[in-house]
Design a protein around this motif. Structure first.
Motif, PDB file in Angstrom:
ATOM      1  N   PHE A 128      32.242  14.533 -85.700  1.00 49.20           N
ATOM      2  CA  PHE A 128      30.854  14.936 -85.887  1.00 49.20           C
ATOM      3  C   PHE A 128      30.791  16.160 -86.801  1.00 49.20           C
ATOM      4  CE2 PHE A 128      26.890  16.334 -83.290  1.00 49.20           C
ATOM      5  CZ  PHE A 128      26.084  15.379 -83.878  1.00 49.20           C
ATOM      6  N   ARG A 129      31.933  16.559 -87.356  1.00 49.78           N
ATOM      7  CA  ARG A 129      32.040  17.872 -88.009  1.00 49.78           C
ATOM      8  C   ARG A 129      31.116  18.044 -89.201  1.00 49.78           C
ATOM      9  NH1 ARG A 129      35.740  14.596 -90.087  1.00 49.78           N
ATOM     10  NH2 ARG A 129      36.539  14.875 -92.203  1.00 49.78           N
ATOM     11  N   LYS A 130      30.761  16.957 -89.877  1.00 52.98           N
ATOM     12  CA  LYS A 130      29.890  17.083 -91.048  1.00 52.98           C
ATOM     13  C   LYS A 130      28.412  16.978 -90.684  1.00 52.98           C
ATOM     14  CE  LYS A 130      33.350  15.266 -94.215  1.00 52.98           C
ATOM     15  NZ  LYS A 130      33.824  14.019 -94.870  1.00 52.98           N
ATOM     16  N   TYR A 131      28.126  16.853 -89.388  1.00 54.75           N
ATOM     17  CA  TYR A 131      26.747  16.605 -88.960  1.00 54.75           C
ATOM     18  C   TYR A 131      26.291  17.571 -87.865  1.00 54.75           C
ATOM     19  CZ  TYR A 131      28.202  12.530 -91.511  1.00 54.75           C
ATOM     20  OH  TYR A 131      28.715  11.723 -92.492  1.00 54.75           O
TER      21      TYR A 131
ATOM     22  N   THR B  80      34.769  19.553 -83.155  1.00 48.78           N
ATOM     23  CA  THR B  80      34.711  18.093 -83.203  1.00 48.78           C
ATOM     24  C   THR B  80      35.178  17.592 -84.563  1.00 48.78           C
ATOM     25  OG1 THR B  80      33.190  16.209 -83.307  1.00 48.78           O
ATOM     26  CG2 THR B  80      32.201  18.374 -83.612  1.00 48.78           C
ATOM     27  N   ALA B  81      36.014  16.575 -84.538  1.00 47.59           N
ATOM     28  CA  ALA B  81      36.521  15.985 -85.781  1.00 47.59           C
ATOM     29  C   ALA B  81      35.537  14.952 -86.304  1.00 47.59           C
ATOM     30  CB  ALA B  81      37.883  15.324 -85.519  1.00 47.59           C
TER      31      ALA B  81
END
Lengths: 244, 244
Positions: free
Chosen positions: B122-125, B119-120
């Motif tokens: 949501f990638r940091k979460y 996922t682009a």
């Protein structure tokens, strides 16, 4: 030549937008660079919608032609291996030669998020507004734009299109805790249209303009009539529909 | 002196963690700097939980003492005006002098997100995993940890605490489309506990370890027994509870 359709998700935060620009990081540019690396040749990609700088996508559609025979699953894997982390290919599919991501599209669905309190976690994905909004008035505005209208008042003035008529199929405002979600589907959208609509609806919701003003703006067919443009970061291209 | 309780949301991506560090951007450090600017004096802030680098919070609780009389709404507004955008104060409240964000806490609730496709947005979460997971096995693991246990096997070995017993009140795994959410509530958590639990449950879910291994690890009371540590970015401190 094989015609290939891609569905893409991207985080628009660090892009100048979809469209290739000489000096700037564009989604199209990154995608063409990744395809060049994989297909060993220059490939031109066509997108369904030219999202602006900062606008996100959960279901952008693009197509390109390849001289090589493409295996769909391995193309997705290779592209995601090569692309930067803020672009993800969700699917790849061989399609009819006549398929064109932009001209074959029958409809688009956009979503806009407004947060009614400051947020650290969601800050790059919504418009954070501290003033109280009358959601019922905003729903009424939403209903007014359903159907075929000339949306010149909600279009960036520099855009060169033959006409400004769009057929809006549906609009909804949904409240989830302190987040307002605006959904809009139409056969086509003009440049800056969703953000101008949201900005003007917010003007009504906060009492800065009246419902009648909103009607007048729509019928004025003149961009200078509309309200502020809502920030790009709250806008998501959700999906693009095609005839099966 | 007035004792003030704050509830905070932060995006942990660009922090070395909650706790102040000489060389690094910490949540505590930023908060103390903002309070110094507003209260015109050094203020020490105590947090309910020392979240690690990259861990997020939707409901971290902190307290501090102020010689000045605090007006709650205006303190929230002033702090949010001064703090960086990745920290937001959700509320401020004058509390009893005995209130201590850490020692008065009766329970904490953490949430962990796993995405089952890249996922682009949501990638940091979240933790993005491509292999198939048996969610039923993971739910069984979750049920095994409910109750009072010695969680030494799921604790970073360097942590200095009197004992490793925690009373886990509830655990749930929820599937929403391609996202798995793990919720866990306990009276207290050890350092790295949720991430070690999630990593080990994922080992079971992907078939790399068996259910019986999970039980053995829990009873081993030895950190080297457990599986991998899930990445920080998927973890959120949801809220902290206190006796009314």
């Amino acid at each position: 030549m094989q015609n290939v359709k891609l569905v893409l998700e991207y985080d628009g935060t660090d892009f100048v937008g979809w469209q290739y620009q000489e000096n700037g990081r564009s989604v199209q540019g990154e995608l063409e660079r990744a395809l060049k690396q994989i297909l060993q040749g220059d490939t031109r990609v066509t997108g369904a919608g030219r999202t602006d700088a900062g606008v996100h996508a959960r279901g952008q559609v693009a197509n390109f032609r390849s001289a090589q025979k493409i295996e769909e699953t391995s193309l997705v894997r290779s592209l995601n291996g090569v692309l930067p982390k803020d672009i993800v290919v969700l699917s790849a599919e061989g399609v009819d030669d006549k398929f064109h991501a932009r001209y074959s599209a029958k409809g688009r669905h956009y979503k806009y998020y407004i947060s009614q309190h400051p947020t650290a976690l969601f800050r790059k994905y919504c418009w954070s507004l501290s003033y109280k909004l009358d959601i019922d008035l905003m729903k009424q505005c939403g209903r007014l734009v359903i159907g075929e209208h000339d949306f010149s008042s909600f279009c960036k003035s520099e855009s060169e299109v033959e006409h400004h008529r769009c057929n809006v199929l549906s609009t909804t405002w949904t409240v989830r805790d302190s987040v307002l979600e605006f959904d809009i589907s139409a056969n086509r959208f003009l440049h800056g249209m969703v953000r101008a609509l949201v900005g003007t609806m917010v003007d009504v919701g906060r009492g800065y303009r009246r419902m009648e003003d909103f009607e007048d703006i729509l019928s004025a067919k003149n961009r200078t009539a509309a309200g502020m443009t809502a920030p790009a970061c709250g806008l998501f291209l959700e999906h693009v529909t095609y005839e099966q």
